[in-house]
Motif scaffolding. Structure first.
Motif, PDB file in Angstrom:
ATOM      1  N   ASP A  79      29.402 104.511  68.266  1.00 12.09           N
ATOM      2  CA  ASP A  79      29.547 104.467  66.810  1.00 12.09           C
ATOM      3  C   ASP A  79      30.922 104.991  66.383  1.00 12.09           C
ATOM      4  O   ASP A  79      31.315 106.107  66.745  1.00 12.09           O
ATOM      5  CB  ASP A  79      28.449 105.319  66.161  1.00 12.09           C
ATOM      6  N   ILE A  80      31.634 104.193  65.616  1.00 13.60           N
ATOM      7  CA  ILE A  80      33.008 104.545  65.243  1.00 13.60           C
ATOM      8  C   ILE A  80      33.064 105.796  64.366  1.00 13.60           C
ATOM      9  O   ILE A  80      33.984 106.605  64.473  1.00 13.60           O
ATOM     10  CB  ILE A  80      33.707 103.356  64.537  1.00 13.60           C
ATOM     11  N   HIS A  81      32.065 105.979  63.506  1.00  8.82           N
ATOM     12  CA  HIS A  81      32.060 107.148  62.623  1.00  8.82           C
ATOM     13  C   HIS A  81      31.835 108.430  63.423  1.00  8.82           C
ATOM     14  O   HIS A  81      32.496 109.451  63.177  1.00  8.82           O
ATOM     15  CB  HIS A  81      30.994 106.994  61.545  1.00  8.82           C
ATOM     16  N   LYS A  82      30.935 108.372  64.374  1.00  8.02           N
ATOM     17  CA  LYS A  82      30.671 109.532  65.218  1.00  8.02           C
ATOM     18  C   LYS A  82      31.891 109.864  66.068  1.00  8.02           C
ATOM     19  O   LYS A  82      32.272 111.045  66.208  1.00  8.02           O
ATOM     20  CB  LYS A  82      29.468 109.256  66.125  1.00  8.02           C
ATOM     21  N   ARG A  83      32.546 108.840  66.618  1.00 10.74           N
ATOM     22  CA  ARG A  83      33.729 109.058  67.450  1.00 10.74           C
ATOM     23  C   ARG A  83      34.839 109.747  66.668  1.00 10.74           C
ATOM     24  O   ARG A  83      35.487 110.677  67.150  1.00 10.74           O
ATOM     25  CB  ARG A  83      34.262 107.725  68.003  1.00 10.74           C
ATOM     26  N   ASN A 129      46.276 117.375  60.075  1.00 10.03           N
ATOM     27  CA  ASN A 129      45.440 116.717  59.067  1.00 10.03           C
ATOM     28  C   ASN A 129      44.290 117.606  58.620  1.00 10.03           C
ATOM     29  O   ASN A 129      43.551 118.141  59.448  1.00 10.03           O
ATOM     30  CB  ASN A 129      44.867 115.411  59.615  1.00 10.03           C
ATOM     31  N   SER A 130      44.130 117.735  57.311  1.00 11.69           N
ATOM     32  CA  SER A 130      42.924 118.361  56.766  1.00 11.69           C
ATOM     33  C   SER A 130      41.846 117.296  56.573  1.00 11.69           C
ATOM     34  O   SER A 130      40.656 117.603  56.492  1.00 11.69           O
ATOM     35  CB  SER A 130      43.226 119.040  55.429  1.00 11.69           C
ATOM     36  N   VAL A 131      42.282 116.032  56.506  1.00  7.93           N
ATOM     37  CA  VAL A 131      41.377 114.883  56.426  1.00  7.93           C
ATOM     38  C   VAL A 131      41.880 113.827  57.390  1.00  7.93           C
ATOM     39  O   VAL A 131      43.071 113.501  57.396  1.00  7.93           O
ATOM     40  CB  VAL A 131      41.330 114.289  54.998  1.00  7.93           C
ATOM     41  N   HIS A 132      40.989 113.299  58.227  1.00 11.54           N
ATOM     42  CA  HIS A 132      41.340 112.224  59.161  1.00 11.54           C
ATOM     43  C   HIS A 132      40.879 110.896  58.580  1.00 11.54           C
ATOM     44  O   HIS A 132      39.710 110.726  58.214  1.00 11.54           O
ATOM     45  CB  HIS A 132      40.672 112.475  60.511  1.00 11.54           C
ATOM     46  N   TYR A 133      41.826 109.946  58.471  1.00 14.53           N
ATOM     47  CA  TYR A 133      41.524 108.611  57.940  1.00 14.53           C
ATOM     48  C   TYR A 133      41.483 107.603  59.080  1.00 14.53           C
ATOM     49  O   TYR A 133      42.309 107.668  60.007  1.00 14.53           O
ATOM     50  CB  TYR A 133      42.591 108.200  56.921  1.00 14.53           C
ATOM     51  N   TYR A 134      40.527 106.672  59.012  1.00 10.12           N
ATOM     52  CA  TYR A 134      40.411 105.676  60.078  1.00 10.12           C
ATOM     53  C   TYR A 134      39.805 104.386  59.525  1.00 10.12           C
ATOM     54  O   TYR A 134      39.253 104.358  58.419  1.00 10.12           O
ATOM     55  CB  TYR A 134      39.561 106.213  61.229  1.00 10.12           C
ATOM     56  N   GLN A 135      39.912 103.311  60.303  1.00  3.52           N
ATOM     57  CA  GLN A 135      39.383 102.003  59.924  1.00  3.52           C
ATOM     58  C   GLN A 135      38.561 101.409  61.057  1.00  3.52           C
ATOM     59  O   GLN A 135      38.849 101.653  62.230  1.00  3.52           O
ATOM     60  CB  GLN A 135      40.537 101.045  59.590  1.00  3.52           C
ATOM     61  N   LYS A 136      37.554 100.634  60.694  1.00  2.00           N
ATOM     62  CA  LYS A 136      36.785  99.908  61.706  1.00  2.00           C
ATOM     63  C   LYS A 136      37.604  98.777  62.290  1.00  2.00           C
ATOM     64  O   LYS A 136      37.501  98.439  63.461  1.00  2.00           O
ATOM     65  CB  LYS A 136      35.494  99.342  61.092  1.00  2.00           C
ATOM     66  N   GLU A 137      38.408  98.162  61.440  1.00  8.01           N
ATOM     67  CA  GLU A 137      39.239  97.038  61.862  1.00  8.01           C
ATOM     68  C   GLU A 137      40.524  97.045  61.043  1.00  8.01           C
ATOM     69  O   GLU A 137      40.574  97.601  59.940  1.00  8.01           O
ATOM     70  CB  GLU A 137      38.506  95.719  61.656  1.00  8.01           C
ATOM     71  N   GLU A 138      41.561  96.433  61.598  1.00  7.87           N
ATOM     72  CA  GLU A 138      42.844  96.383  60.904  1.00  7.87           C
ATOM     73  C   GLU A 138      42.692  95.683  59.560  1.00  7.87           C
ATOM     74  O   GLU A 138      42.022  94.653  59.458  1.00  7.87           O
ATOM     75  CB  GLU A 138      43.873  95.639  61.767  1.00  7.87           C
ATOM     76  N   PHE A 139      43.293  96.260  58.530  1.00 11.79           N
ATOM     77  CA  PHE A 139      43.231  95.743  57.157  1.00 11.79           C
ATOM     78  C   PHE A 139      41.842  95.881  56.537  1.00 11.79           C
ATOM     79  O   PHE A 139      41.581  95.340  55.463  1.00 11.79           O
ATOM     80  CB  PHE A 139      43.687  94.285  57.069  1.00 11.79           C
ATOM     81  N   GLY A 140      40.941  96.595  57.221  1.00 11.84           N
ATOM     82  CA  GLY A 140      39.601  96.785  56.677  1.00 11.84           C
ATOM     83  C   GLY A 140      39.523  98.036  55.820  1.00 11.84           C
ATOM     84  O   GLY A 140      40.532  98.664  55.480  1.00 11.84           O
ATOM     85  N   ALA A 141      38.289  98.396  55.440  1.00 10.97           N
ATOM     86  CA  ALA A 141      38.064  99.580  54.610  1.00 10.97           C
ATOM     87  C   ALA A 141      38.519 100.843  55.336  1.00 10.97           C
ATOM     88  O   ALA A 141      38.446 100.932  56.568  1.00 10.97           O
ATOM     89  CB  ALA A 141      36.580  99.685  54.260  1.00 10.97           C
TER      90      ALA A 141
END
Length: 389
Positions: free
Chosen positions: A144-148, A185-197
Protein backbone atom coordinates in the motif's frame (compact mmCIF):
# COMPACT_ATOMS: atom_id res chain seq x y z
CA UNK A 1 8.99 65.32 10.99
CA UNK A 2 9.11 61.97 9.17
CA UNK A 3 12.12 61.25 7.00
CA UNK A 4 11.75 60.44 3.31
CA UNK A 5 14.91 59.17 1.68
CA UNK A 6 16.39 57.33 -1.29
CA UNK A 7 16.04 53.61 -2.01
CA UNK A 8 19.74 53.12 -1.32
CA UNK A 9 19.31 54.40 2.20
CA UNK A 10 16.31 52.10 2.61
CA UNK A 11 18.47 49.12 1.78
CA UNK A 12 21.13 50.35 4.20
CA UNK A 13 18.66 50.54 7.04
CA UNK A 14 17.22 47.14 6.28
CA UNK A 15 20.59 45.45 6.16
CA UNK A 16 22.31 47.09 9.07
CA UNK A 17 20.65 49.70 11.19
CA UNK A 18 24.10 51.12 11.80
CA UNK A 19 26.77 52.99 9.87
CA UNK A 20 28.77 50.92 7.35
CA UNK A 21 32.47 50.34 7.94
CA UNK A 22 34.66 51.54 5.09
CA UNK A 23 37.92 49.66 4.91
CA UNK A 24 40.55 49.40 2.22
CA UNK A 25 39.80 47.00 -0.64
CA UNK A 26 42.30 44.16 -0.83
CA UNK A 27 43.48 41.90 -3.63
CA UNK A 28 44.51 38.46 -2.39
CA UNK A 29 45.28 34.96 -3.64
CA UNK A 30 42.61 32.34 -3.00
CA UNK A 31 44.15 28.91 -2.37
CA UNK A 32 42.67 25.42 -2.67
CA UNK A 33 44.27 21.99 -2.96
CA UNK A 34 44.13 22.21 -6.75
CA UNK A 35 44.56 25.86 -7.68
CA UNK A 36 45.44 29.44 -6.78
CA UNK A 37 43.27 32.30 -8.05
CA UNK A 38 43.21 36.05 -7.53
CA UNK A 39 40.31 37.38 -5.48
CA UNK A 40 39.15 40.69 -4.04
CA UNK A 41 37.96 41.49 -0.53
CA UNK A 42 35.40 44.35 -0.83
CA UNK A 43 36.22 47.61 0.90
CA UNK A 44 32.68 48.14 2.23
CA UNK A 45 31.34 46.10 5.12
CA UNK A 46 27.64 46.93 5.43
CA UNK A 47 27.16 45.69 8.98
CA UNK A 48 28.69 43.64 11.76
CA UNK A 49 25.81 41.22 11.18
CA UNK A 50 26.92 40.27 7.66
CA UNK A 51 30.00 38.76 6.10
CA UNK A 52 32.01 40.33 3.32
CA UNK A 53 31.75 38.26 0.16
CA UNK A 54 34.81 37.16 -1.81
CA UNK A 55 34.87 38.64 -5.34
CA UNK A 56 34.47 37.78 -8.14
CA UNK A 57 31.34 36.04 -6.94
CA UNK A 58 31.38 32.30 -7.63
CA UNK A 59 27.89 30.77 -7.65
CA UNK A 60 27.44 27.43 -5.95
CA UNK A 61 27.73 24.34 -8.11
CA UNK A 62 24.25 23.39 -6.92
CA UNK A 63 22.68 26.83 -7.34
CA UNK A 64 19.03 26.68 -8.37
CA UNK A 65 18.18 23.47 -6.52
CA UNK A 66 17.06 25.40 -3.45
CA UNK A 67 14.06 26.83 -5.30
CA UNK A 68 12.83 23.45 -6.52
CA UNK A 69 13.60 21.55 -3.31
CA UNK A 70 12.00 23.85 -0.73
CA UNK A 71 8.25 24.23 -0.35
CA UNK A 72 7.88 28.02 -0.30
CA UNK A 73 9.82 31.17 -1.19
CA UNK A 74 9.72 32.01 2.53
CA UNK A 75 11.80 28.90 3.26
CA UNK A 76 14.21 29.74 0.44
CA UNK A 77 15.04 33.11 2.01
CA UNK A 78 15.00 32.03 5.64
CA UNK A 79 17.20 28.98 5.18
CA UNK A 80 19.88 31.11 3.52
CA UNK A 81 19.80 33.93 6.08
CA UNK A 82 19.26 31.65 9.06
CA UNK A 83 22.30 29.57 8.10
CA UNK A 84 24.41 32.75 8.11
CA UNK A 85 23.18 33.56 11.62
CA UNK A 86 24.22 30.12 12.80
CA UNK A 87 27.59 30.44 11.08
CA UNK A 88 28.37 33.46 13.25
CA UNK A 89 28.29 31.26 16.34
CA UNK A 90 31.54 29.66 15.16
CA UNK A 91 32.92 31.89 12.37
CA UNK A 92 33.36 35.53 13.41
CA UNK A 93 32.05 37.93 10.75
CA UNK A 94 35.02 40.24 11.43
CA UNK A 95 37.51 37.51 10.61
CA UNK A 96 35.84 35.27 8.00
CA UNK A 97 34.69 35.98 4.44
CA UNK A 98 31.64 34.44 2.80
CA UNK A 99 31.67 32.31 -0.33
CA UNK A 100 28.89 30.17 -1.79
CA UNK A 101 29.42 26.42 -1.45
CA UNK A 102 31.87 24.96 -3.96
CA UNK A 103 32.08 21.31 -2.94
CA UNK A 104 28.57 19.89 -3.32
CA UNK A 105 27.67 20.16 -7.02
CA UNK A 106 24.18 19.54 -8.45
CA UNK A 107 24.87 15.90 -9.30
CA UNK A 108 26.18 15.12 -5.81
CA UNK A 109 23.36 16.98 -4.07
CA UNK A 110 20.67 15.24 -6.12
CA UNK A 111 22.19 11.82 -5.47
CA UNK A 112 22.28 12.48 -1.71
CA UNK A 113 18.65 13.63 -1.71
CA UNK A 114 17.44 10.41 -3.33
CA UNK A 115 16.00 7.47 -1.50
CA UNK A 116 18.34 4.58 -0.83
CA UNK A 117 17.81 1.87 -3.47
CA UNK A 118 17.36 -1.85 -2.94
CA UNK A 119 19.59 -4.30 -4.83
CA UNK A 120 16.71 -5.00 -7.23
CA UNK A 121 16.17 -1.29 -7.88
CA UNK A 122 19.86 -0.78 -8.56
CA UNK A 123 19.76 -3.58 -11.10
CA UNK A 124 16.71 -2.08 -12.82
CA UNK A 125 18.36 1.34 -12.97
CA UNK A 126 21.66 -0.21 -14.11
CA UNK A 127 23.48 1.50 -11.27
CA UNK A 128 26.47 0.42 -9.21
CA UNK A 129 26.34 0.11 -5.43
CA UNK A 130 28.86 2.97 -5.25
CA UNK A 131 26.18 5.18 -6.82
CA UNK A 132 23.63 4.23 -4.16
CA UNK A 133 24.12 7.45 -2.18
CA UNK A 134 20.56 8.38 -1.21
CA UNK A 135 20.16 9.62 2.36
CA UNK A 136 16.39 9.08 2.47
CA UNK A 137 14.74 5.75 3.41
CA UNK A 138 14.17 2.92 0.97
CA UNK A 139 10.80 2.59 -0.77
CA UNK A 140 10.46 -0.92 -2.14
CA UNK A 141 7.50 0.05 -4.33
CA UNK A 142 5.52 -2.91 -2.98
CA UNK A 143 2.35 -2.83 -0.90
CA UNK A 144 0.00 0.00 0.00
CA UNK A 145 1.47 3.32 -1.12
CA UNK A 146 0.00 5.27 1.82
CA UNK A 147 1.44 2.87 4.37
CA UNK A 148 4.85 2.91 2.65
CA UNK A 149 5.07 6.69 2.63
CA UNK A 150 3.85 7.03 6.20
CA UNK A 151 6.39 4.52 7.51
CA UNK A 152 9.27 5.72 5.31
CA UNK A 153 8.75 9.38 4.42
CA UNK A 154 11.33 11.55 2.70
CA UNK A 155 13.01 13.41 5.55
CA UNK A 156 15.76 15.31 3.75
CA UNK A 157 14.57 17.79 1.12
CA UNK A 158 17.62 19.99 0.53
CA UNK A 159 21.29 20.51 1.39
CA UNK A 160 22.68 24.05 1.49
CA UNK A 161 26.43 24.66 1.66
CA UNK A 162 28.24 27.85 2.68
CA UNK A 163 32.03 28.27 2.68
CA UNK A 164 33.90 30.64 4.99
CA UNK A 165 37.32 31.89 3.97
CA UNK A 166 39.99 33.29 6.27
CA UNK A 167 43.11 35.35 5.57
CA UNK A 168 46.20 33.18 5.46
CA UNK A 169 48.96 35.76 5.73
CA UNK A 170 48.81 39.26 4.28
CA UNK A 171 48.13 38.40 0.65
CA UNK A 172 46.15 35.17 0.57
CA UNK A 173 42.95 33.54 1.81
CA UNK A 174 42.09 29.89 2.31
CA UNK A 175 39.07 27.86 3.34
CA UNK A 176 38.52 28.35 7.06
CA UNK A 177 35.30 26.40 7.56
CA UNK A 178 32.17 24.93 6.00
CA UNK A 179 28.57 25.33 7.15
CA UNK A 180 25.92 22.86 5.96
CA UNK A 181 22.17 23.32 6.31
CA UNK A 182 19.95 20.24 6.10
CA UNK A 183 16.31 21.06 5.26
CA UNK A 184 13.96 18.49 6.77
CA UNK A 185 10.31 17.93 5.92
CA UNK A 186 7.62 18.49 8.53
CA UNK A 187 5.18 17.16 5.91
CA UNK A 188 6.01 14.52 3.28
CA UNK A 189 4.19 14.89 -0.05
CA UNK A 190 3.79 12.01 -2.49
CA UNK A 191 1.77 10.81 -5.50
CA UNK A 192 0.38 7.46 -6.59
CA UNK A 193 1.27 8.29 -10.17
CA UNK A 194 2.98 11.08 -12.05
CA UNK A 195 0.68 14.09 -12.55
CA UNK A 196 -1.83 12.47 -10.20
CA UNK A 197 -3.30 13.66 -6.91
CA UNK A 198 -0.86 14.77 -4.21
CA UNK A 199 -1.13 13.17 -0.77
CA UNK A 200 0.67 14.10 2.42
CA UNK A 201 1.68 12.67 5.74
CA UNK A 202 2.85 14.72 8.73
CA UNK A 203 6.21 13.90 10.27
CA UNK A 204 6.37 14.31 14.08
CA UNK A 205 9.13 16.70 15.15
CA UNK A 206 10.86 14.13 17.38
CA UNK A 207 11.03 11.68 14.48
CA UNK A 208 12.28 14.36 12.09
CA UNK A 209 14.97 15.46 14.56
CA UNK A 210 16.13 11.89 15.21
CA UNK A 211 16.44 11.07 11.51
CA UNK A 212 17.98 14.45 10.74
CA UNK A 213 20.79 13.86 13.22
CA UNK A 214 21.48 10.44 11.68
CA UNK A 215 21.67 12.03 8.23
CA UNK A 216 23.99 14.76 9.56
CA UNK A 217 26.45 12.15 10.83
CA UNK A 218 26.59 10.48 7.42
CA UNK A 219 26.97 13.84 5.66
CA UNK A 220 29.93 14.66 7.93
CA UNK A 221 31.66 11.38 7.07
CA UNK A 222 31.20 12.02 3.35
CA UNK A 223 32.49 15.58 3.56
CA UNK A 224 35.65 14.39 5.32
CA UNK A 225 36.44 12.18 2.32
CA UNK A 226 36.82 15.29 0.13
CA UNK A 227 40.43 16.47 -0.09
CA UNK A 228 39.78 20.13 0.77
CA UNK A 229 37.49 19.26 3.69
CA UNK A 230 39.59 16.72 5.55
CA UNK A 231 40.89 19.15 8.13
CA UNK A 232 38.57 22.17 8.40
CA UNK A 233 35.90 22.96 11.02
CA UNK A 234 32.41 21.98 9.87
CA UNK A 235 29.08 23.20 11.22
CA UNK A 236 25.89 21.29 10.39
CA UNK A 237 22.47 22.80 11.13
CA UNK A 238 18.99 21.25 10.98
CA UNK A 239 16.12 23.23 9.44
CA UNK A 240 12.43 22.32 9.81
CA UNK A 241 10.72 23.20 6.56
CA UNK A 242 7.22 24.70 6.66
CA UNK A 243 4.27 23.02 4.86
CA UNK A 244 3.51 24.13 1.30
CA UNK A 245 0.45 26.09 2.44
CA UNK A 246 2.37 28.13 5.02
CA UNK A 247 2.73 31.90 4.67
CA UNK A 248 5.59 32.00 7.19
CA UNK A 249 8.93 30.18 6.89
CA UNK A 250 10.19 27.26 8.90
CA UNK A 251 13.19 27.56 11.22
CA UNK A 252 16.49 26.04 12.32
CA UNK A 253 16.18 24.05 15.51
CA UNK A 254 19.64 22.55 16.15
CA UNK A 255 23.26 22.78 15.05
CA UNK A 256 26.60 21.16 15.81
CA UNK A 257 30.19 22.40 15.47
CA UNK A 258 32.69 19.72 14.52
CA UNK A 259 36.40 20.42 15.02
CA UNK A 260 39.18 20.00 12.46
CA UNK A 261 39.55 16.46 11.18
CA UNK A 262 36.83 14.96 13.38
CA UNK A 263 34.39 12.50 11.79
CA UNK A 264 32.11 12.20 14.81
CA UNK A 265 29.27 14.48 15.97
CA UNK A 266 29.38 14.54 19.76
CA UNK A 267 26.72 17.05 20.79
CA UNK A 268 24.08 19.43 19.47
CA UNK A 269 23.15 23.01 20.36
CA UNK A 270 19.46 23.85 20.48
CA UNK A 271 18.15 26.77 18.41
CA UNK A 272 14.94 28.22 19.82
CA UNK A 273 13.51 30.44 17.09
CA UNK A 274 10.31 30.50 15.07
CA UNK A 275 8.09 32.60 12.82
CA UNK A 276 4.43 33.12 13.72
CA UNK A 277 1.64 34.52 11.58
CA UNK A 278 -0.31 37.48 12.99
CA UNK A 279 -3.26 37.08 13.36
CA UNK A 280 -3.62 33.31 13.77
CA UNK A 281 -4.84 30.71 16.24
CA UNK A 282 -1.23 29.75 17.03
CA UNK A 283 -0.38 33.34 17.84
CA UNK A 284 -3.43 33.67 20.11
CA UNK A 285 -2.50 30.52 22.01
CA UNK A 286 1.24 31.15 22.40
CA UNK A 287 1.72 34.94 22.28
CA UNK A 288 -1.54 36.59 23.35
CA UNK A 289 0.02 39.88 24.58
CA UNK A 290 1.98 40.38 21.36
CA UNK A 291 -1.08 39.67 19.24
CA UNK A 292 -2.93 42.37 21.16
CA UNK A 293 -0.42 44.99 19.93
CA UNK A 294 -0.95 43.82 16.38
CA UNK A 295 -4.74 43.64 16.62
CA UNK A 296 -5.00 47.20 17.91
CA UNK A 297 -2.76 48.36 15.08
CA UNK A 298 -4.82 46.42 12.53
CA UNK A 299 -8.10 47.84 13.82
CA UNK A 300 -6.82 51.39 13.51
CA UNK A 301 -5.59 50.72 9.97
CA UNK A 302 -9.06 49.50 9.08
CA UNK A 303 -10.57 52.76 10.32
CA UNK A 304 -8.88 54.39 7.36
CA UNK A 305 -10.41 51.75 5.04
CA UNK A 306 -13.47 50.43 6.95
CA UNK A 307 -14.21 47.57 4.54
CA UNK A 308 -10.63 46.32 4.35
CA UNK A 309 -8.95 43.70 6.55
CA UNK A 310 -5.91 42.46 4.65
CA UNK A 311 -3.26 43.44 7.20
CA UNK A 312 -1.00 40.48 7.98
CA UNK A 313 2.20 40.22 10.01
CA UNK A 314 5.10 37.82 10.31
CA UNK A 315 6.56 37.80 13.82
CA UNK A 316 10.05 36.47 14.56
CA UNK A 317 10.80 34.97 17.99
CA UNK A 318 14.10 33.98 19.60
CA UNK A 319 13.94 32.10 22.93
CA UNK A 320 10.20 32.89 22.97
CA UNK A 321 10.89 36.65 22.92
CA UNK A 322 9.51 38.78 20.09
CA UNK A 323 12.34 40.30 18.06
CA UNK A 324 10.64 41.88 15.08
CA UNK A 325 7.37 42.09 13.16
CA UNK A 326 7.20 42.37 9.38
CA UNK A 327 3.78 43.69 8.29
CA UNK A 328 2.32 43.80 4.80
CA UNK A 329 -0.60 46.06 3.87
CA UNK A 330 -1.84 45.51 0.31
CA UNK A 331 -4.27 48.26 -0.64
CA UNK A 332 -5.85 49.91 -3.67
CA UNK A 333 -4.97 53.58 -4.03
CA UNK A 334 -6.42 56.09 -6.46
CA UNK A 335 -3.47 58.47 -6.44
CA UNK A 336 -0.03 59.17 -5.00
CA UNK A 337 -1.33 61.80 -2.59
CA UNK A 338 -3.65 59.20 -1.06
CA UNK A 339 -0.72 56.78 -0.66
CA UNK A 340 1.31 59.50 1.09
CA UNK A 341 -1.54 60.35 3.44
CA UNK A 342 -2.11 56.70 4.30
CA UNK A 343 1.62 56.15 4.92
CA UNK A 344 1.74 59.09 7.32
CA UNK A 345 -1.23 57.70 9.19
CA UNK A 346 0.28 54.20 9.45
CA UNK A 347 3.63 55.59 10.59
CA UNK A 348 1.92 57.20 13.55
CA UNK A 349 0.21 53.91 14.39
CA UNK A 350 3.54 52.06 14.33
CA UNK A 351 4.98 54.47 16.90
CA UNK A 352 1.83 54.30 19.02
CA UNK A 353 1.07 50.58 19.18
CA UNK A 354 4.35 48.63 19.21
CA UNK A 355 6.82 48.45 22.14
CA UNK A 356 10.13 50.26 21.73
CA UNK A 357 12.20 47.09 22.16
CA UNK A 358 11.08 45.37 18.94
CA UNK A 359 11.84 46.13 15.31
CA UNK A 360 8.83 46.85 13.08
CA UNK A 361 8.76 46.96 9.30
CA UNK A 362 5.64 47.82 7.31
CA UNK A 363 5.40 47.38 3.55
CA UNK A 364 2.49 49.16 1.84
CA UNK A 365 1.75 47.78 -1.62
CA UNK A 366 -0.80 48.19 -4.40
CA UNK A 367 -1.49 46.50 -7.73
CA UNK A 368 1.20 48.78 -9.16
CA UNK A 369 3.88 47.46 -6.80
CA UNK A 370 5.47 48.81 -3.59
CA UNK A 371 4.08 52.15 -2.45
CA UNK A 372 5.83 52.82 0.85
CA UNK A 373 8.20 51.34 3.42
CA UNK A 374 8.23 52.15 7.14
CA UNK A 375 11.05 50.90 9.39
CA UNK A 376 11.24 51.44 13.14
CA UNK A 377 14.29 49.90 14.82
CA UNK A 378 14.40 49.16 18.59
CA UNK A 379 14.53 52.34 20.70
CA UNK A 380 14.46 54.50 17.58
CA UNK A 381 12.86 57.89 18.19
CA UNK A 382 12.13 58.64 14.53
CA UNK A 383 11.06 55.88 12.12
CA UNK A 384 12.49 55.68 8.62
CA UNK A 385 9.88 56.22 5.90
CA UNK A 386 10.34 55.88 2.15
CA UNK A 387 7.69 56.70 -0.47
CA UNK A 388 8.37 54.90 -3.75
CA UNK A 389 8.26 57.18 -6.78
Amino acid sequence: MKKISLIGMTLLLLLSGCAPQFDKQEEVVQKTEKSKEKAIIPKYKISDQYYRTILPFEPSESRGLVVSNLNTRYDVNEMEMGLMRIAQQNFDAEKYLFKEGQYLDSKTTRSWLNRKYTAAQLKDKKMKESENLGLNPVDTGKGDIHKRNKENPIYLSHILEHNYMVKNGEESVALGGVVIGLALNSVHYYQKEEFGAVYDTKIPHDEMEREGKKIAQEVLVRLRKMDDLKDVPITIALYEQAPRSSVVPGHFFAYTNVGKGSTQIRDWEKVNEEYVLFPSTEAEEKHRDDVTFFKNFKQDVEKYFPNYNGVVGRAYYVDDQLQDVNITIPIQFYGKSEAIGFTQYVTGLVMEHFPDYISVQVSVTSVYGPEALIVRKPDQKEPFVHIYQ
